[in-house]
Design a protein around this motif. Structure first.
Motif, PDB file in Angstrom:
ATOM      1  N   ILE A 194    -108.510 -15.266 -26.048  1.00 35.69           N
ATOM      2  CA  ILE A 194    -108.934 -14.367 -24.974  1.00 35.69           C
ATOM      3  C   ILE A 194    -110.453 -14.469 -24.798  1.00 35.69           C
ATOM      4  CG2 ILE A 194    -107.042 -12.725 -25.310  1.00 35.69           C
ATOM      5  CD1 ILE A 194    -109.066 -10.878 -26.689  1.00 35.69           C
ATOM      6  N   LEU A 195    -110.898 -14.130 -23.615  1.00 35.50           N
ATOM      7  CA  LEU A 195    -112.323 -13.989 -23.328  1.00 35.50           C
ATOM      8  C   LEU A 195    -112.611 -12.524 -23.051  1.00 35.50           C
ATOM      9  CD1 LEU A 195    -112.937 -17.045 -20.979  1.00 35.50           C
ATOM     10  CD2 LEU A 195    -114.063 -16.648 -23.172  1.00 35.50           C
ATOM     11  N   THR A 196    -113.588 -11.955 -23.747  1.00 31.21           N
ATOM     12  CA  THR A 196    -113.933 -10.553 -23.516  1.00 31.21           C
ATOM     13  C   THR A 196    -115.281 -10.410 -22.830  1.00 31.21           C
ATOM     14  OG1 THR A 196    -115.155 -10.006 -25.539  1.00 31.21           O
ATOM     15  CG2 THR A 196    -112.753 -10.127 -25.707  1.00 31.21           C
ATOM     16  N   SER A 223    -109.589  -3.038 -20.846  1.00 27.13           N
ATOM     17  CA  SER A 223    -109.052  -4.214 -20.163  1.00 27.13           C
ATOM     18  C   SER A 223    -108.621  -5.283 -21.164  1.00 27.13           C
ATOM     19  CB  SER A 223    -110.112  -4.787 -19.214  1.00 27.13           C
ATOM     20  OG  SER A 223    -109.724  -6.056 -18.731  1.00 27.13           O
ATOM     21  N   VAL A 224    -109.418  -5.497 -22.206  1.00 27.92           N
ATOM     22  CA  VAL A 224    -109.079  -6.490 -23.234  1.00 27.92           C
ATOM     23  C   VAL A 224    -107.761  -6.133 -23.907  1.00 27.92           C
ATOM     24  CG1 VAL A 224    -109.798  -7.498 -25.434  1.00 27.92           C
ATOM     25  CG2 VAL A 224    -111.493  -7.121 -23.618  1.00 27.92           C
ATOM     26  N   MET A 225    -107.590  -4.851 -24.232  1.00 26.05           N
ATOM     27  CA  MET A 225    -106.368  -4.430 -24.925  1.00 26.05           C
ATOM     28  C   MET A 225    -105.145  -4.498 -24.002  1.00 26.05           C
ATOM     29  SD  MET A 225    -107.120  -4.019 -28.006  1.00 26.05           S
ATOM     30  CE  MET A 225    -108.750  -4.481 -28.602  1.00 26.05           C
ATOM     31  N   GLU A 226    -105.350  -4.254 -22.726  1.00 28.58           N
ATOM     32  CA  GLU A 226    -104.243  -4.423 -21.779  1.00 28.58           C
ATOM     33  C   GLU A 226    -103.765  -5.874 -21.781  1.00 28.58           C
ATOM     34  OE1 GLU A 226    -105.564  -3.091 -17.994  1.00 28.58           O
ATOM     35  OE2 GLU A 226    -105.570  -0.957 -18.535  1.00 28.58           O
ATOM     36  N   GLU A 227    -104.716  -6.800 -21.852  1.00 26.91           N
ATOM     37  CA  GLU A 227    -104.349  -8.213 -21.900  1.00 26.91           C
ATOM     38  C   GLU A 227    -103.592  -8.533 -23.189  1.00 26.91           C
ATOM     39  OE1 GLU A 227    -106.317 -12.684 -21.647  1.00 26.91           O
ATOM     40  OE2 GLU A 227    -107.615 -10.916 -21.499  1.00 26.91           O
ATOM     41  N   ILE A 231     -99.735  -9.948 -23.586  1.00 27.87           N
ATOM     42  CA  ILE A 231     -99.324 -11.136 -24.348  1.00 27.87           C
ATOM     43  C   ILE A 231     -98.233 -10.774 -25.354  1.00 27.87           C
ATOM     44  CG2 ILE A 231    -100.101 -12.954 -25.920  1.00 27.87           C
ATOM     45  CD1 ILE A 231    -102.942 -12.541 -24.717  1.00 27.87           C
ATOM     46  N   ARG A 232     -98.432  -9.700 -26.088  1.00 27.79           N
ATOM     47  CA  ARG A 232     -97.468  -9.298 -27.135  1.00 27.79           C
ATOM     48  C   ARG A 232     -96.098  -9.009 -26.550  1.00 27.79           C
ATOM     49  NH1 ARG A 232     -99.323  -4.831 -31.258  1.00 27.79           N
ATOM     50  NH2 ARG A 232     -97.726  -5.828 -32.513  1.00 27.79           N
ATOM     51  N   ALA A 233     -96.080  -8.408 -25.384  1.00 30.18           N
ATOM     52  CA  ALA A 233     -94.798  -8.053 -24.765  1.00 30.18           C
ATOM     53  C   ALA A 233     -93.983  -9.286 -24.407  1.00 30.18           C
ATOM     54  CB  ALA A 233     -95.040  -7.195 -23.517  1.00 30.18           C
ATOM     55  N   ARG A 234     -94.637 -10.427 -24.287  1.00 27.76           N
ATOM     56  CA  ARG A 234     -93.959 -11.668 -23.868  1.00 27.76           C
ATOM     57  C   ARG A 234     -93.939 -12.735 -24.953  1.00 27.76           C
ATOM     58  NH1 ARG A 234     -96.039  -8.755 -20.226  1.00 27.76           N
ATOM     59  NH2 ARG A 234     -95.132  -8.590 -18.135  1.00 27.76           N
ATOM     60  N   ASN A 235     -94.470 -12.428 -26.122  1.00 32.69           N
ATOM     61  CA  ASN A 235     -94.557 -13.410 -27.198  1.00 32.69           C
ATOM     62  C   ASN A 235     -94.329 -12.726 -28.543  1.00 32.69           C
ATOM     63  OD1 ASN A 235     -95.148 -15.392 -29.032  1.00 32.69           O
ATOM     64  ND2 ASN A 235     -97.238 -15.761 -28.342  1.00 32.69           N
TER      65      ASN A 235
END
Length: 566
Positions: A194-196, A223-227, A231-235
């Motif tokens: 990720i890029l923060t 915003s970073v945690m939403e990203e 990711i976690r929800a799909r991996n």
């Protein structure tokens, strides 16, 4: 047309590429920005053979007529060849190049490949205006910020003004989403990058980011945690978050907020950090490690103060050692760092200083320090590439043409060392590192092994050098399979089990591949096969149970014994 733009990240093969390259984060952020403005872009990343098939389907099939290519130093050649083929087969297709290498392109590249446009720096706003000009005619090419165009009459490149070309509110960009992937697959491995934030204030003389980056800007931690949650929800395989920012450690308050939030998600994470940060802020570093920071990467570059000053690193030998020792003491699981071979003012003396530093770091951070050597690489628009003579260097253009990848072939010489001498020195430096690692791993201690190979009793693979060295020892390989709390705690009714099998007893000495033992250690190890409990051993050898316990913990500390209930 089905959509407006195909964004491509092509390489000859992806076996040796970093996750940062394969993730194509920058291209996904362009796609996200365009989606919010009613343009549609898809992102695709892969090798050259697959790229041709994709272009035949997408461009040849009439789904889109514009292709944008990410180009860094290691894929600019293949990107150029693909563009040349594409413009020959589908001349109506418009092509765009972005990425770090855009700053190094000349008219000859445009002419030989047929490429239409390039974009300097960040791509979201320029690509948006370029699509407005190419797709719906609501903008003119002259209005596209940071755009590079061909002037075939004058045989030169035109570079538009770069003002207002960078997004200031990074939260407004969103983040990479599956709907923008041409394949529908995104970030499916154990590690997601990720890029923060963007930008870099350090201006290192050899670094593209330092030479070309805009002002430092940060995303909100929300915003970073939403990203990350996306990711976690799909991996379900996700274990590690790798923060790619060069400047993640700039803001103390922001780091603490990140730590609080990432801890709630029970994920391990990596980041890059500055040596001065690690050396000077132990409490903040401790909090980062407690929240799951398992690996930190430093740009070490050299052990020579003269070289470090030329690079603009604002570090020195003692500061680097102090930072790495701090990381080791605070319990991080991995520290990675590189040495540049053949860079500014390099000489046999500066190489010896780098060797001395590398040796000290390996001895000081057993189990966790991963050092590697690379050659100097002249990246576009950096001070060292523009004015190598100021750094005591000569860049060989022919050598650059012969290289396959940057940093893996010497392309420059120094006042004191020829290019061939730098090659020999790099081979010697690698041998030196191997020997230092072998010596440091020769007498492994439990604390070092566990810090480097495990997190909370579970195996992690973040130190390939130490993992290879430690697990090549049969007794270590056995030991790390028995890390349960009850197996590591002495029990007088339990059974001490040795972690090696083949032994020879010669008089009062037990010899094995794991070492030579005498006295009570010899007696305990000889019968540490599950036949006698610890208390039965004490009676058999006429030793106090306390002495047996002390001996167990001494052997356990050397990864030579564990405790079995049955």
């Amino acid at each position: 047309m089905d959509y407006d733009l195909l964004l491509i990240n092509v390489s000859r093969d992806q076996s040796g590429l970093s996750g940062a390259f394969k993730d194509s984060i920058g291209q996904y952020l362009i796609a996200s920005y365009l989606r919010q403005r009613d343009f549609k872009a898809f992102v695709w990343s892969g090798d050259a053979g697959a790229c041709k098939r994709i272009l035949e389907r997408e461009i040849g099939g009439g789904r889109t007529a514009i292709a944008g290519f990410y180009a860094a130093a290691d894929n600019i050649r293949v990107a150029g060849h693909v563009i040349k083929w594409l413009k020959t087969v589908y001349p109506q297709c418009k092509t765009i190049i972005g990425g770090p290498q855009a700053a190094g392109l000349d008219y000859a590249f445009f002419e030989s490949t047929g490429n239409d446009f390039a974009i300097l720096g960040e791509g979201e706003i320029p690509v948006y205006y370029l699509l407005r000009a190419l797709v719906d005619g609501t903008a003119r090419l002259e209005e596209v910020p940071s755009l590079i165009m061909r002037d075939d009459r004058e045989r030169l490149l035109i570079v538009n003004r770069c003002e207002n070309a960078a997004v200031t509110d990074l939260d407004s960009l969103g983040y990479p989403r599956e709907e923008d992937s041409l394949t529908g697959r995104l970030r499916q491995g154990e590690v997601a990058g990720i890029l923060t934030g963007r930008g870099c204030p350090f201006r290192c003389s050899f670094c593209y980011e330092g030479a070309n980056a805009k002002n430092v800007r940060f995303r909100s931690i929300q915003s970073v945690m939403e990203e990350i949650d996306y990711i976690r929800a799909r991996n379900s395989r996700l274990r590690f978050i790798s923060v790619y920012d060069d400047t993640f450690t700039l803001s103390r308050s922001r780091i603490l907020e990140f730590c609080r939030e990432i801890r709630k998600r029970d994920l391990l994470w990596f980041c890059e950090g500055h040596i001065a940060f690690a050396a000077g802020q132990p409490e903040l570093l401790r909090e980062m490690i407690a929240s799951g920071l398992s690996c930190i990467q430093f740009g070490i570059e050299s052990g020579s103060k003269k070289v470090l000053d030329a690079y603009g690193k604002h570090t020195d030998f003692d500061m680097i050692v102090r930072a790495v020792k701090q990381c080791k003491r605070l319990g991080i699981h991995s520290v990675t760092g590189n040495f540049i071979i053949g860079g500014a003012f390099e000489s046999e003396e500066t190489i010896e200083e780098s060797k001395r530093l590398a040796g000290e770091l390996i001895r000081a951070a057993k189990g966790i320090i991963e050092l590697y050597a690379v050659y100097f690489a002249p990246y576009p628009n950096t001070r060292m590439a523009r004015e190598p003579e100021r750094f005591g260097m000569t860049i060989h253009e022919e050598a650059q043409e012969m290289r396959l990848n940057t940093m893996r072939t010497p392309v420059a010489g120094t006042t004191a060392l020829s290019r061939n001498a730098i090659y020999d020195i790099r081979q010697d430096f690698d041998r030196f590192l191997r020997e230092e690692y072998q010596r440091a791993a020769a007498a492994p201690r439990k604390a070092d092994v566990l810090q480097g190979l495990c997190h909370n009793g579970k195996r992690i693979s973040v130190n390939p050098t130490w993992e290879r060295l430690y697990l090549a020892m049969p007794h270590i390989a056995v030991f790390v399979e028995h890390l349960a709390e009850e197996e590591q705690r002495f029990d007088e009714n339990g059974y001490i089990i040795r972690t090696f099998e083949d032994v020879k007893i010669n008089g009062g000495v037990l010899e094995s591949g794991a070492g030579v033992f005498e006295g009570l250690e010899k007696d305990i190890l000889a019968y540490a096969t599950g036949i006698y409990s610890a208390s039965e051993m004490a009676k058999r050898f006429g030793a106090p149970i306390g002495a047996v316990e002390e001996c167990f913990y001494a052997l356990n500390e050397r990864c030579l014994a564990y405790m079995a209930q049955f």
